[in-house]
Structure formats: structure tokens, C-alpha cells
Motif scaffolding. Sequence first.
Motif, PDB file in Angstrom:
ATOM      1  N   ALA A 106       0.842  -1.209   0.000  1.00 26.81           N
ATOM      2  CA  ALA A 106       0.000   0.000   0.000  1.00 26.81           C
ATOM      3  C   ALA A 106       0.865   1.242   0.000  1.00 26.81           C
ATOM      4  O   ALA A 106       2.033   1.202   0.412  1.00 26.81           O
ATOM      5  CB  ALA A 106      -0.883   0.009   1.245  1.00 26.81           C
ATOM      6  N   GLU A 107       0.294   2.347  -0.471  1.00 30.93           N
ATOM      7  CA  GLU A 107       0.995   3.634  -0.375  1.00 30.93           C
ATOM      8  C   GLU A 107       0.005   4.749  -0.101  1.00 30.93           C
ATOM      9  O   GLU A 107      -1.159   4.683  -0.506  1.00 30.93           O
ATOM     10  CB  GLU A 107       1.812   3.921  -1.633  1.00 30.93           C
ATOM     11  N   PHE A 108       0.472   5.759   0.632  1.00 27.91           N
ATOM     12  CA  PHE A 108      -0.397   6.857   1.048  1.00 27.91           C
ATOM     13  C   PHE A 108       0.325   8.194   0.908  1.00 27.91           C
ATOM     14  O   PHE A 108       1.468   8.330   1.354  1.00 27.91           O
ATOM     15  CB  PHE A 108      -0.814   6.676   2.514  1.00 27.91           C
ATOM     16  N   ALA A 109      -0.347   9.140   0.274  1.00 27.02           N
ATOM     17  CA  ALA A 109       0.182  10.505   0.164  1.00 27.02           C
ATOM     18  C   ALA A 109      -0.485  11.332   1.260  1.00 27.02           C
ATOM     19  O   ALA A 109      -1.662  11.685   1.148  1.00 27.02           O
ATOM     20  CB  ALA A 109      -0.145  11.075  -1.213  1.00 27.02           C
ATOM     21  N   GLU A 110       0.250  11.574   2.318  1.00 29.93           N
ATOM     22  CA  GLU A 110      -0.304  12.244   3.504  1.00 29.93           C
ATOM     23  C   GLU A 110       0.849  12.924   4.245  1.00 29.93           C
ATOM     24  O   GLU A 110       2.016  12.628   3.977  1.00 29.93           O
ATOM     25  CB  GLU A 110      -0.908  11.208   4.465  1.00 29.93           C
ATOM     26  N   PRO A 111       0.555  13.744   5.222  1.00 34.14           N
ATOM     27  CA  PRO A 111       1.645  14.305   6.030  1.00 34.14           C
ATOM     28  C   PRO A 111       2.305  13.251   6.934  1.00 34.14           C
ATOM     29  O   PRO A 111       1.635  12.324   7.409  1.00 34.14           O
ATOM     30  CB  PRO A 111       0.952  15.360   6.898  1.00 34.14           C
ATOM     31  N   MET A 112       3.612  13.421   7.135  1.00 33.25           N
ATOM     32  CA  MET A 112       4.360  12.592   8.090  1.00 33.25           C
ATOM     33  C   MET A 112       4.819  13.511   9.214  1.00 33.25           C
ATOM     34  O   MET A 112       5.310  14.609   8.955  1.00 33.25           O
ATOM     35  CB  MET A 112       5.579  11.975   7.391  1.00 33.25           C
ATOM     36  N   LEU A 113       4.637  13.058  10.449  1.00 37.52           N
ATOM     37  CA  LEU A 113       5.036  13.857  11.613  1.00 37.52           C
ATOM     38  C   LEU A 113       6.205  13.175  12.311  1.00 37.52           C
ATOM     39  O   LEU A 113       6.135  11.978  12.619  1.00 37.52           O
ATOM     40  CB  LEU A 113       3.850  13.978  12.582  1.00 37.52           C
ATOM     41  N   ILE A 114       7.268  13.951  12.539  1.00 39.95           N
ATOM     42  CA  ILE A 114       8.419  13.413  13.279  1.00 39.95           C
ATOM     43  C   ILE A 114       8.160  13.672  14.768  1.00 39.95           C
ATOM     44  O   ILE A 114       7.776  14.785  15.148  1.00 39.95           O
ATOM     45  CB  ILE A 114       9.719  14.102  12.816  1.00 39.95           C
ATOM     46  N   THR A 115       8.299  12.634  15.580  1.00 39.45           N
ATOM     47  CA  THR A 115       8.071  12.807  17.020  1.00 39.45           C
ATOM     48  C   THR A 115       9.353  12.438  17.768  1.00 39.45           C
ATOM     49  O   THR A 115      10.293  11.915  17.164  1.00 39.45           O
ATOM     50  CB  THR A 115       6.932  11.893  17.543  1.00 39.45           C
ATOM     51  N   HIS A 116       9.379  12.638  19.064  1.00 39.34           N
ATOM     52  CA  HIS A 116      10.599  12.273  19.795  1.00 39.34           C
ATOM     53  C   HIS A 116      10.727  10.761  19.944  1.00 39.34           C
ATOM     54  O   HIS A 116      11.778  10.256  20.276  1.00 39.34           O
ATOM     55  CB  HIS A 116      10.686  13.001  21.148  1.00 39.34           C
ATOM     56  N   ARG A 117       9.625  10.029  19.655  1.00 38.45           N
ATOM     57  CA  ARG A 117       9.699   8.563  19.748  1.00 38.45           C
ATOM     58  C   ARG A 117       9.911   7.902  18.396  1.00 38.45           C
ATOM     59  O   ARG A 117      10.371   6.780  18.302  1.00 38.45           O
ATOM     60  CB  ARG A 117       8.414   8.010  20.365  1.00 38.45           C
ATOM     61  N   GLY A 118       9.501   8.577  17.304  1.00 37.26           N
ATOM     62  CA  GLY A 118       9.617   7.939  15.991  1.00 37.26           C
ATOM     63  C   GLY A 118       8.903   8.728  14.914  1.00 37.26           C
ATOM     64  O   GLY A 118       8.955   9.951  14.887  1.00 37.26           O
ATOM     65  N   LEU A 119       8.197   8.009  14.019  1.00 36.33           N
ATOM     66  CA  LEU A 119       7.504   8.670  12.919  1.00 36.33           C
ATOM     67  C   LEU A 119       6.007   8.405  13.027  1.00 36.33           C
ATOM     68  O   LEU A 119       5.575   7.262  13.215  1.00 36.33           O
ATOM     69  CB  LEU A 119       8.038   8.169  11.578  1.00 36.33           C
ATOM     70  N   SER A 120       5.229   9.483  12.894  1.00 33.94           N
ATOM     71  CA  SER A 120       3.787   9.389  13.054  1.00 33.94           C
ATOM     72  C   SER A 120       3.125  10.233  11.965  1.00 33.94           C
ATOM     73  O   SER A 120       3.697  10.439  10.896  1.00 33.94           O
ATOM     74  CB  SER A 120       3.409   9.852  14.463  1.00 33.94           C
ATOM     75  N   GLY A 121       1.935  10.755  12.254  1.00 38.54           N
ATOM     76  CA  GLY A 121       1.191  11.516  11.243  1.00 38.54           C
ATOM     77  C   GLY A 121       0.430  10.548  10.353  1.00 38.54           C
ATOM     78  O   GLY A 121       0.731   9.347  10.303  1.00 38.54           O
TER      79      GLY A 121
END
Length: 396
Positions: free
Chosen positions: A224-239
Motif C-alpha cells: 500500500a501507499e499513502f500521500a499524507e503528512p508525516m510527523l516526526i516525534t521524539h519517539r519515531g515517525l507518526s502523522g
Amino acid sequence: MVATTETDIVVIGAGAAGLMCAATAAYQGHRVLLLDHANKAGKKILMSGGGRCNFTNLNTTPEHFVSANPHFCKSALKRYTPWHFVELVERHGIEHVEKAPGQLFCADSSKEILGVLLTECEWAGAEIALNTAIKRVAKSADGFTLTTSTGVVSCQKLVVACGGLSIPTMGATGFGYQLAEQFGLSVLPTRAGLVPFTLQPDDKAWLSELSGISTEVVARTASAEFAEPMLITHRGLSGPAMLQVSSFWMPGQAVTVDWLPQLEDPVAELVSERQQHPNRSLERWLRQYFSQRLASAITEQFGWQGNLQQFSNERLGAVAATLKGWDFKPSGTEGYRTAEVTLGGVDTDAISSKNFEVKSVPGLHFIGEVLDVTGQLGGFNFQWAWASGWCTGMML
Ligand code: FDA
């Protein structure tokens, strides 16, 4: 609830699916008792959508769901559509907004969606008993007997709407799966979905410095693939991009990030930039697309310091390839502690897709997230809860 209660229908779990089912069944004239061990109904509704509940998605299709049987969800989604829920919400005077195409949120607060469901239960005459732990469920000659912390309840039909394992602090348990196994059903392996990734130490070292930065990406796994925002957090990658991809990711697999989805051919852009501004840094070029902090961190991480004239065509090709397809291997996910959903669950092969009855146990029904049907991000999971709850409630 008195010490021994008799009723037509017991629904276990006063979450999204259980509330919808209880109100619908009570409107059909049944005596309905909705049991929950929590001290409040619909806790996940309250915390959903950042407090504004993304209560449906107007573009819902079966393709928005992950299940070992992708056909199972079709019937219910067709019979109870997003527009049915919108009609209900509007009948209660709730204002809503379409934040992204098809994604409907409360204009004010997710409390309003819970209010709609509790009001419907009250109007229909469905009784809700909270703080009620279910100790034992047994099949009787003409139904089921439940031994609870507040007494014994007998009923003709039992609906299990216990949800998945996500967010145990909100009352999530594996009780629905235990009941399924008790009645001989198979439970497909469960795992956290719509959940942030955690990182290997090398990636964590440079990315955690950038906590709080969000950027539009395309994130891919094998399926699967998704075009969406990615959020960098202090624990890892989210968004949204990472949450979506997490539902398709298997431990050990890599996730690929296209940091520049807006550029089809960054090499051409880079070559042209080098021609026009040979003394400019690559970092400066990156700043057109990223914040200064992110551009600077990417430059340092990949060793791209220096002026563009120092970059050969081959090296610019490598820069473009990294930006268009950066692979990282998550160390894992944040797990059920923060996951929005649970993938896997009660195998739908044993369940009728019309009224959600267990084919081998008449009178026993499973609805909502406890089933092996998991929606993507964007209001699909609530739509599944409403649709499975309503279809069951209409046919009990
Ligand atoms: P749900 O989990 O809602 O309800 C299960 C109920 O069963 C709970 O009340 C629980 O206390 C009870 N229960 C569990 N074990 C029990 C036991 N042993 N005895 C008695 N009762 C028991 N989806 C979406 O479409 N839009 C959104 O905006 C969001 N946002 C969101 C945010 C966050 C933080 C989370 C965690 C999840 C979401 N979701 C979402 C997903 C959505 O909340 C979820 O898919 C539905 O609530 C599932 O509905 P169910 O009724 O199946 O389970």
C-alpha cells in the motif's frame, strides 16, 4: 440492574457499535440491556478525531478496509451508508465540517456524537449498565446466561461489541476474542494498526532532534501507499502517512518514504539549479521544500554539504534517489498503547454478513472492531461500527 434480570437482548460493550446496535434493536421493540465494565460509555468516541470525532467518511468503500475476507463488509456498508449516519447527526442538530474530502468531523466536540447515541438509546428504551464486569457467559437452552459483578442476566440473544485491544487505559480488553474462542470461533492474529512507528537507534538519533516537524510525503509498504503528512516525534515517525502505512506493515519490513512527492524528476531540477546557481548549497535548494531545520538535518545526515558545482551528475542522481525513496526499517510500533485500531480479530468466515450472527451458534452476534475488519484512517472505522451495529440491531 437487579440481582437476576431477564431481557431479550444483551449487548456487551457500550462503544460505537454497541450503542448503535442497542438503540436500533430497542426501536424494533426488543428489551435491550447494554453492559460495559467501564465507568462511562463511548470513551473512544470522546477521544476520537482529536476531540472532534471523525464520525464518517462520505467516500467509504469496501476497499478502505483490511480483512482476511474483503467481501465480508460489503453488505453492511451498502445497507447503512455514511449518509444514513449524517441524517441521524443532522436530525439531532449537530453541526459538522468536512475537514478533508469526505471526512466529516463535529464542528464542536465529539461529545455531541456520544450524545446522539445516548439520546437514541434513551428514546428507544435501551438500558445501559456501566461498571459491570462480565465474569462468565454460558449458553442456555433458549439463549445465554451472563454472570456479572452485579448479578445474573439471562437473554435470548447476545451481541458482542467489545472492540479491539487498542488503548487499554480506555477499557479495551481481549474479552470479545475470549468469548469467540469459547464458542469455537477462530480469532485471527491481532496487531496494532493506525499506530506510530518506533525507530532503530541510527534513525532515531537524527530524527528525534526534529520532533514536531510535519512534511507531506508518500509512504509505501509492499502492499500500500499513502500521500499524507508525516510527523516526526521524539519517539519515531507518526502523522497520517505513517499511521496508514502501519496497518499494512509487517515486522521486519522496510517502509519507503518519498520526501518530495511534488517533484516527479528531482534530477532535472537539481541539474538546472546547478547550472543557474553553481555556488549555492544543496541545503539551500532543499529549503524550497522543507523547513530550515529539516533541510539542514537531511543535508547533514546524508553528507550532502557543499556547493552544487561539487556534485557530479551521478551524485545528484543519488541525492534524488534518496529523497524519492528513503527506506527505513522501523524497530516496531508504539503498540496498543497508542494504536487507533486492532487489526485481525474474530474470523468473519464464521459470521453472517447480513445480521452478524455466528453461523454455528444461533443468537450470538459479533459486531464492530472485535471482528477482523479494520478501516483505514479517515472515519471508516466508525462507519463500520455504525453499519455493523445498525444491521444487527435491525435483524435481531
Ligand atoms: P469500542 O472500542 O468503541 O467499544 C468497545 C466497548 O467495549 C468499550 O466501551 C469497552 O469499555 C467495552 N468492553 C471491552 N471489554 C469489555 C469487557 N470485558 N466487559 C465489558 N465491556 C467491555 N475511528 C474513526 O472512524 N474516526 C476517528 O476519528 C477515530 N479516532 C480514534 C482515535 C483514537 C485515539 C482511537 C483509539 C480510535 C479512533 N478511532 C477512530 C477508531 C474507533 O474509535 C474504533 O474503531 C471504534 O470505537 C470501534 O467501535 P467498537 O464499538 O467496535 O469498539
